[in-house]
Structures are given as C-alpha cells and as structure tokens.
Design a protein around this motif. Structure first.
Motif, PDB file in Angstrom:
ATOM      1  N   UNK A   1      38.784  45.970  42.038  1.00 21.23           N
ATOM      2  CA  UNK A   1      38.006  45.189  41.080  1.00 21.23           C
ATOM      3  C   UNK A   1      38.341  43.706  41.203  1.00 21.23           C
ATOM      4  N   UNK A   2      37.394  42.838  40.805  1.00 22.22           N
ATOM      5  CA  UNK A   2      37.660  41.408  40.731  1.00 22.22           C
ATOM      6  C   UNK A   2      38.294  41.099  39.383  1.00 22.22           C
ATOM      7  N   UNK A   3      38.948  39.933  39.303  1.00 21.04           N
ATOM      8  CA  UNK A   3      39.645  39.583  38.067  1.00 21.04           C
ATOM      9  C   UNK A   3      41.074  40.089  38.108  1.00 21.04           C
ATOM     10  N   UNK A   4      41.644  40.314  36.926  1.00 22.49           N
ATOM     11  CA  UNK A   4      43.042  40.750  36.855  1.00 22.49           C
ATOM     12  C   UNK A   4      43.176  41.907  35.874  1.00 22.49           C
ATOM     13  N   UNK A   5      44.067  42.829  36.217  1.00 20.72           N
ATOM     14  CA  UNK A   5      44.267  44.016  35.388  1.00 20.72           C
ATOM     15  C   UNK A   5      45.756  44.302  35.244  1.00 20.72           C
ATOM     16  N   UNK A   6      46.197  44.481  34.007  1.00 27.86           N
ATOM     17  CA  UNK A   6      47.548  44.955  33.703  1.00 27.86           C
ATOM     18  C   UNK A   6      47.453  46.439  33.375  1.00 27.86           C
ATOM     19  N   UNK A  54      50.765  35.238  36.718  1.00 33.91           N
ATOM     20  CA  UNK A  54      50.752  34.202  37.737  1.00 33.91           C
ATOM     21  C   UNK A  54      51.604  34.507  38.948  1.00 33.91           C
ATOM     22  N   UNK A  55      52.084  35.745  39.064  1.00 38.37           N
ATOM     23  CA  UNK A  55      52.897  36.181  40.208  1.00 38.37           C
ATOM     24  C   UNK A  55      54.182  35.375  40.344  1.00 38.37           C
ATOM     25  N   UNK A  56      54.686  34.878  39.201  1.00 40.10           N
ATOM     26  CA  UNK A  56      55.962  34.161  39.183  1.00 40.10           C
ATOM     27  C   UNK A  56      57.112  35.089  38.819  1.00 40.10           C
ATOM     28  N   UNK A  57      56.799  36.171  38.121  1.00 39.58           N
ATOM     29  CA  UNK A  57      57.756  37.221  37.762  1.00 39.58           C
ATOM     30  C   UNK A  57      57.168  38.562  38.159  1.00 39.58           C
ATOM     31  N   UNK A  58      58.049  39.518  38.431  1.00 36.68           N
ATOM     32  CA  UNK A  58      57.592  40.874  38.733  1.00 36.68           C
ATOM     33  C   UNK A  58      57.866  41.782  37.538  1.00 36.68           C
ATOM     34  N   UNK A  64      50.236  45.265  38.201  1.00 32.94           N
ATOM     35  CA  UNK A  64      49.351  44.127  37.984  1.00 32.94           C
ATOM     36  C   UNK A  64      48.455  44.027  39.216  1.00 32.94           C
ATOM     37  N   UNK A  65      47.145  44.161  39.012  1.00 35.96           N
ATOM     38  CA  UNK A  65      46.181  44.142  40.108  1.00 35.96           C
ATOM     39  C   UNK A  65      45.353  42.873  40.001  1.00 35.96           C
ATOM     40  N   UNK A  66      45.399  42.033  41.044  1.00 38.00           N
ATOM     41  CA  UNK A  66      44.608  40.805  41.085  1.00 38.00           C
ATOM     42  C   UNK A  66      43.670  40.886  42.277  1.00 38.00           C
ATOM     43  N   UNK A  67      42.370  40.944  41.987  1.00 39.48           N
ATOM     44  CA  UNK A  67      41.364  41.082  43.048  1.00 39.48           C
ATOM     45  C   UNK A  67      41.686  42.220  44.001  1.00 39.48           C
ATOM     46  N   UNK A  68      42.088  43.341  43.452  1.00 38.60           N
ATOM     47  CA  UNK A  68      42.362  44.523  44.259  1.00 38.60           C
ATOM     48  C   UNK A  68      43.736  44.559  44.879  1.00 38.60           C
ATOM     49  N   UNK A  69      44.534  43.495  44.711  1.00 46.09           N
ATOM     50  CA  UNK A  69      45.883  43.449  45.289  1.00 46.09           C
ATOM     51  C   UNK A  69      46.908  43.807  44.219  1.00 46.09           C
ATOM     52  N   UNK A  70      47.796  44.739  44.535  1.00 48.59           N
ATOM     53  CA  UNK A  70      48.889  45.113  43.640  1.00 48.59           C
ATOM     54  C   UNK A  70      50.034  44.119  43.857  1.00 48.59           C
TER      55      UNK A  70
END
Length: 239
Positions: A1-6, A54-58, A64-70
């Motif tokens: 999916x596009x966007x961001x998902x927690x 913001x991918x500054x912390x894990x 956390x999926x951002x534009x299909x990337x875990x």
C-alpha cells in the motif's frame, strides 16, 4: 500500500533495571492525500511515535510499512536513503542553513540525493512560488520573518517529492496568524501533491485543518471523533 501503516507497534526503553513502555500496541494507517494530527500531553509517546514513523527509531514489536517497505527489515544504509528520498520532515524550528539563501535551502537537499538538474531548479522555484516566496529566493534566513522561514522549511520538506510528510510541532515558534497560515499550507500541499502527512502538535486550534485527529495517552493511540464535523467543514475551504 501507499502511505504509512503501523501494525501493533510497541516501543520499550530500558532505564536501569526498569523497562518503560513508550508506545503500546499502536495501529494506524495514513493514506496518500490524508493529513492527520496526533495530540497528547508531554511524555505520552508522541515524539517516539514520530521518530519511528520517520525511520529514526526502530520499534520493539510490530511493523511499520512505508510504501510497501517494512522499516524493520531495512539496513542502516537503506534507512538513510529512505529518509532522504521518501520522508519530508518539518520541525519545531525551521533549521535553515544560515549561509544559504532560500532557493539554495531546497537545492542542497537535491545535492545530497545526487546532482541538481534544471528540472530540480524549476520544481524548487515552483514550490517556493506556491508558498508565497517567489520574491524571497535570494534572501538569507536572517532576512526572513518567522513565517517565511517556516514556509521555506515546508518547501524543503516537499523538494524530494517524498511519500510522507512528518511535522513536529510546526507552529511552536509562530504567532497565531502565522501558525494558521503554515498549517493551512501543509494541508493544502498534502492534498495537492497527494502525500500522507502526520502532524504532532499541542495546538488544538490547528486541528481544524486535519482529516483525522488521534490522541496519545500513556503510549496508546486512540481516534478522537470530536473534531470530525468542524474539520470536514474547514477542509472543504482549502484549495
């Protein structure tokens, strides 16, 4: 999916012999073209939430999926590239480089991603014109008002055409008039450019520009329906 998902995201910190649960089973989806706000008291987990987005912390648990990337599956190099190319940050203060003029503030970001093309320069100028800064291209930060500096920061966040915009208390250093202008601009650019945007704020006057409002308390995130009617009315006037 596009966007961001927690997906069921939790974050644990170790403090001496104790563990602190900063985020507690947070699930949230922000789609392209959607502008959401997260409110809550200091220490409720908002900063941790934004840092993970913001991918500054894990995260400690969940995905956390951002534009299909875990994000949990990316190595540090890939995360750095993702932050540069797919995430636009707008912070409490504009954090402009004092020796660069307004146009250069945007082009330096393009230089970090590669070389600057004619198309990049045109896009930067168009962005700045859209944000009312066409006459300020050669001005330096100390020659700008607080609102102009923050508008420059908004343009900088959009310069790499990112997928998601993250705004951390973007009105904290502005008076009421400038604050409304800045958040309305973020909302407009989010809609016009079809981005997913998250704003963390203490200023509940700014919530009228958002599609949805979430409240963070003790690390848990809940949808706040009390702003729905007012928001939909305000959003219909942004164009």
């Amino acid at each position: 999916m596009s966007g961001i998902q927690f997906k069921n995201v939790s974050k644990l910190y170790q403090q001496g012999e104790n563990q602190v649960l900063a985020l507690d089973d947070v699930s949230l989806t922000v789609e392209q073209g959607e502008f959401i706000a997260v409110i809550g008291p200091s220490g409720s987990g908002k900063s941790t939430f934004l840092a993970i987005a913001g991918a500054l912390l894990q995260s400690s648990e969940g995905e956390v999926i951002l534009n299909g990337k875990n994000l949990n599956q990316l190595n540090p190099k890939d995360l750095a590239r993702l932050r540069l190319e797919e995430i636009g940050f707008i912070l409490q203060t504009s954090n402009l480089v004092p020796y660069l003029n307004v146009l250069e503030q945007l082009l330096v970001v393009k230089k970090m991603a590669g070389k600057v093309t004619k198309e990049d320069k045109k896009f930067a100028k168009d962005l700045l014109e859209n944000l009312g800064l066409a006459a300020k291209l050669k001005k330096f930060p100390d020659q700008l008002s607080g609102g102009e500096r923050q508008r420059t920061a908004i343009a900088r966040a959009f310069i790499n055409n990112p997928s998601i915009i993250l705004a951390d208390e973007p009105t904290a250093s502005l008076d009421s008039k400038r604050a409304h202008e800045v958040v309305q601009l973020i909302a407009k650019e989010t809609k016009t450019r079809n981005k997913a945007a998250i704003m963390v704020t203490h200023d509940e006057r700014m919530l009228e520009y958002c599609d949805k409002v979430y409240r963070m308390e003790d690390g848990r995130l809940k949808h706040d329906n009390s702003f729905k009617h007012e928001n939909s009315k305000r959003l219909s006037t942004i164009g």
